[in-house]
Design an enzyme around this catalytic site. Sequence first.
Site, PDB file in Angstrom:
ATOM      1  N   TYR A  65       0.842  -1.195   0.000  1.00  0.00           N
ATOM      2  CA  TYR A  65       0.000   0.000   0.000  1.00  0.00           C
ATOM      3  C   TYR A  65       0.877   1.244   0.000  1.00  0.00           C
ATOM      4  O   TYR A  65       1.592   1.499   0.957  1.00  0.00           O
ATOM      5  CB  TYR A  65      -0.927   0.023   1.224  1.00  0.00           C
ATOM      6  CG  TYR A  65      -1.898  -1.135   1.298  1.00  0.00           C
ATOM      7  CD1 TYR A  65      -2.192  -1.920   0.191  1.00  0.00           C
ATOM      8  CD2 TYR A  65      -2.529  -1.457   2.503  1.00  0.00           C
ATOM      9  CE1 TYR A  65      -3.078  -2.982   0.271  1.00  0.00           C
ATOM     10  CE2 TYR A  65      -3.431  -2.517   2.590  1.00  0.00           C
ATOM     11  CZ  TYR A  65      -3.689  -3.282   1.480  1.00  0.00           C
ATOM     12  OH  TYR A  65      -4.566  -4.331   1.573  1.00  0.00           O
ATOM     13  N   SER A 214     -13.022  -5.363   1.504  1.00  0.00           N
ATOM     14  CA  SER A 214     -14.008  -4.808   0.571  1.00  0.00           C
ATOM     15  C   SER A 214     -15.423  -5.271   0.894  1.00  0.00           C
ATOM     16  O   SER A 214     -16.169  -5.717   0.005  1.00  0.00           O
ATOM     17  CB  SER A 214     -13.656  -5.171  -0.878  1.00  0.00           C
ATOM     18  OG  SER A 214     -12.441  -4.585  -1.267  1.00  0.00           O
ATOM     19  N   PRO A 215     -15.849  -5.181   2.161  1.00  0.00           N
ATOM     20  CA  PRO A 215     -17.195  -5.641   2.519  1.00  0.00           C
ATOM     21  C   PRO A 215     -18.302  -4.781   1.910  1.00  0.00           C
ATOM     22  O   PRO A 215     -19.459  -5.195   1.889  1.00  0.00           O
ATOM     23  CB  PRO A 215     -17.202  -5.549   4.051  1.00  0.00           C
ATOM     24  CG  PRO A 215     -16.218  -4.465   4.354  1.00  0.00           C
ATOM     25  CD  PRO A 215     -15.131  -4.643   3.333  1.00  0.00           C
ATOM     26  N   LEU A 216     -17.929  -3.609   1.395  1.00  0.00           N
ATOM     27  CA  LEU A 216     -18.898  -2.747   0.717  1.00  0.00           C
ATOM     28  C   LEU A 216     -18.712  -2.791  -0.799  1.00  0.00           C
ATOM     29  O   LEU A 216     -19.180  -1.911  -1.520  1.00  0.00           O
ATOM     30  CB  LEU A 216     -18.770  -1.306   1.224  1.00  0.00           C
ATOM     31  CG  LEU A 216     -19.100  -1.101   2.705  1.00  0.00           C
ATOM     32  CD1 LEU A 216     -18.854   0.343   3.116  1.00  0.00           C
ATOM     33  CD2 LEU A 216     -20.544  -1.487   2.993  1.00  0.00           C
ATOM     34  N   GLY A 217     -18.011  -3.809  -1.294  1.00  0.00           N
ATOM     35  CA  GLY A 217     -17.827  -3.952  -2.729  1.00  0.00           C
ATOM     36  C   GLY A 217     -17.047  -2.805  -3.344  1.00  0.00           C
ATOM     37  O   GLY A 217     -17.498  -2.196  -4.311  1.00  0.00           O
ATOM     38  N   GLY A 219     -16.741   0.054  -2.262  1.00  0.00           N
ATOM     39  CA  GLY A 219     -17.525   1.274  -2.131  1.00  0.00           C
ATOM     40  C   GLY A 219     -18.807   1.275  -2.940  1.00  0.00           C
ATOM     41  O   GLY A 219     -19.610   2.216  -2.830  1.00  0.00           O
ATOM     42  N   PHE A 220     -19.050   0.227  -3.715  1.00  0.00           N
ATOM     43  CA  PHE A 220     -20.240   0.193  -4.557  1.00  0.00           C
ATOM     44  C   PHE A 220     -21.517   0.322  -3.729  1.00  0.00           C
ATOM     45  O   PHE A 220     -22.417   1.090  -4.072  1.00  0.00           O
ATOM     46  CB  PHE A 220     -20.273  -1.101  -5.365  1.00  0.00           C
ATOM     47  CG  PHE A 220     -21.502  -1.252  -6.220  1.00  0.00           C
ATOM     48  CD1 PHE A 220     -21.601  -0.593  -7.423  1.00  0.00           C
ATOM     49  CD2 PHE A 220     -22.558  -2.049  -5.802  1.00  0.00           C
ATOM     50  CE1 PHE A 220     -22.745  -0.715  -8.201  1.00  0.00           C
ATOM     51  CE2 PHE A 220     -23.697  -2.182  -6.576  1.00  0.00           C
ATOM     52  CZ  PHE A 220     -23.798  -1.514  -7.785  1.00  0.00           C
ATOM     53  N   PHE A 221     -21.602  -0.404  -2.622  1.00  0.00           N
ATOM     54  CA  PHE A 221     -22.820  -0.371  -1.829  1.00  0.00           C
ATOM     55  C   PHE A 221     -22.891   0.837  -0.896  1.00  0.00           C
ATOM     56  O   PHE A 221     -23.865   1.010  -0.177  1.00  0.00           O
ATOM     57  CB  PHE A 221     -22.991  -1.688  -1.056  1.00  0.00           C
ATOM     58  CG  PHE A 221     -23.295  -2.836  -1.965  1.00  0.00           C
ATOM     59  CD1 PHE A 221     -24.541  -2.962  -2.544  1.00  0.00           C
ATOM     60  CD2 PHE A 221     -22.320  -3.767  -2.292  1.00  0.00           C
ATOM     61  CE1 PHE A 221     -24.826  -4.013  -3.415  1.00  0.00           C
ATOM     62  CE2 PHE A 221     -22.589  -4.823  -3.155  1.00  0.00           C
ATOM     63  CZ  PHE A 221     -23.841  -4.947  -3.722  1.00  0.00           C
ATOM     64  N   GLY A 223     -22.701   3.649  -2.437  1.00  0.00           N
ATOM     65  CA  GLY A 223     -23.423   4.528  -3.351  1.00  0.00           C
ATOM     66  C   GLY A 223     -22.576   5.402  -4.237  1.00  0.00           C
ATOM     67  O   GLY A 223     -23.065   5.974  -5.201  1.00  0.00           O
TER      68      GLY A 223
END
Length: 343
Positions: A65, A214-217, A219-221, A223
């Site tokens: 990173y 990446s539990p929110l995909g 950042g997809f979920f 929004g």
Amino acid sequence: MAEEQRLVVPRVKLGNQGLEVSKLGFGCMELSGGYNAPVPEEVGISIIKEAFNRGITFFDTADVYGPNTNEILIGKALKQLPREKIQLATKFGIVFKNSDLKTASFNGKPKYVRACCEASLKRLDVDYIDLYYQHRIDPSVPIEETMGELKKLVEEGKIKYIGLSEPSPDTIKRANAVHPITALQIEWSLWSRDLEEQIIPLCRELGIGIVPYSPLGQGFFAGKAVVESVPSDTLLKFFPRFTEENLEQNKVLYRRVENLAKKYGCSPAQLALAWVLNQGDDVVPIPGTTKIKNLDDNIGALRIKLTKDEFKEVSDAVPADQVAGLRTLHVQYTGNTPPPSQV
């Protein structure tokens, strides 16, 4: 004071080797520009300190990173926090050619393992690493050889626990036979669930904790990718699910989650994260953010307890066969070529 700020982040056992962490971790990658531009150092440190003040004690970084700069940032933040109350995780094993994020190779050779550990200890400015992951499996090096060196590092007190990221079931079994694996880090979210058939049952059989990244995909979920186009300078453009045609199809899934979130009185991000949190006490997701308001939102997900029927309703909103695009990152691999499941 907002309800989220009154929440106390509970502590759970991660794996059966004795490691105890906060039920919600913090993925630090984005502070150094994982998907977008890095934040100023003082901002990154302030977010880490705020997360700790809110009860998050499990922080995740990696040598790649930045590269390297994220570990340096975490090290500086730790100087302002009680080290004994922190569970610090970092990783080794991915090698980017000339810092080019579009090309990569993997290295699991024993000498490289030790060199990486020593370098991470120096950058973090700590005496030990709580949880040390092999970031990706090197198919050219038997896992027994990599694990043998990691076992030596445990015996020397340089690391406390060993983890793997994105391994196959066979690799998990072979690695665990050399030295107990404490945690497995793998992508797990509403739209990434391929691990549920074999990996999760195996982890539970062997007493290995599960750390979804990446539990929110990506950042997809949350929004962001829905309400605006994916910026040209973000790493997300290399993810198939964020290409124009796939993204348009996937927005349908987001809207379903958004509607359910309204029903449950929470944000889409909270519902998506709660779905992961509700998978079991042995599951510790590590969402990352560069904003305090998103940190608040993530912590607020802890208050959402889904019944069996509610859990099914959320699961059914994002059927695997309706997700457009692979979860893998479009990367050109140099040297060792990993199987697709390890991308």
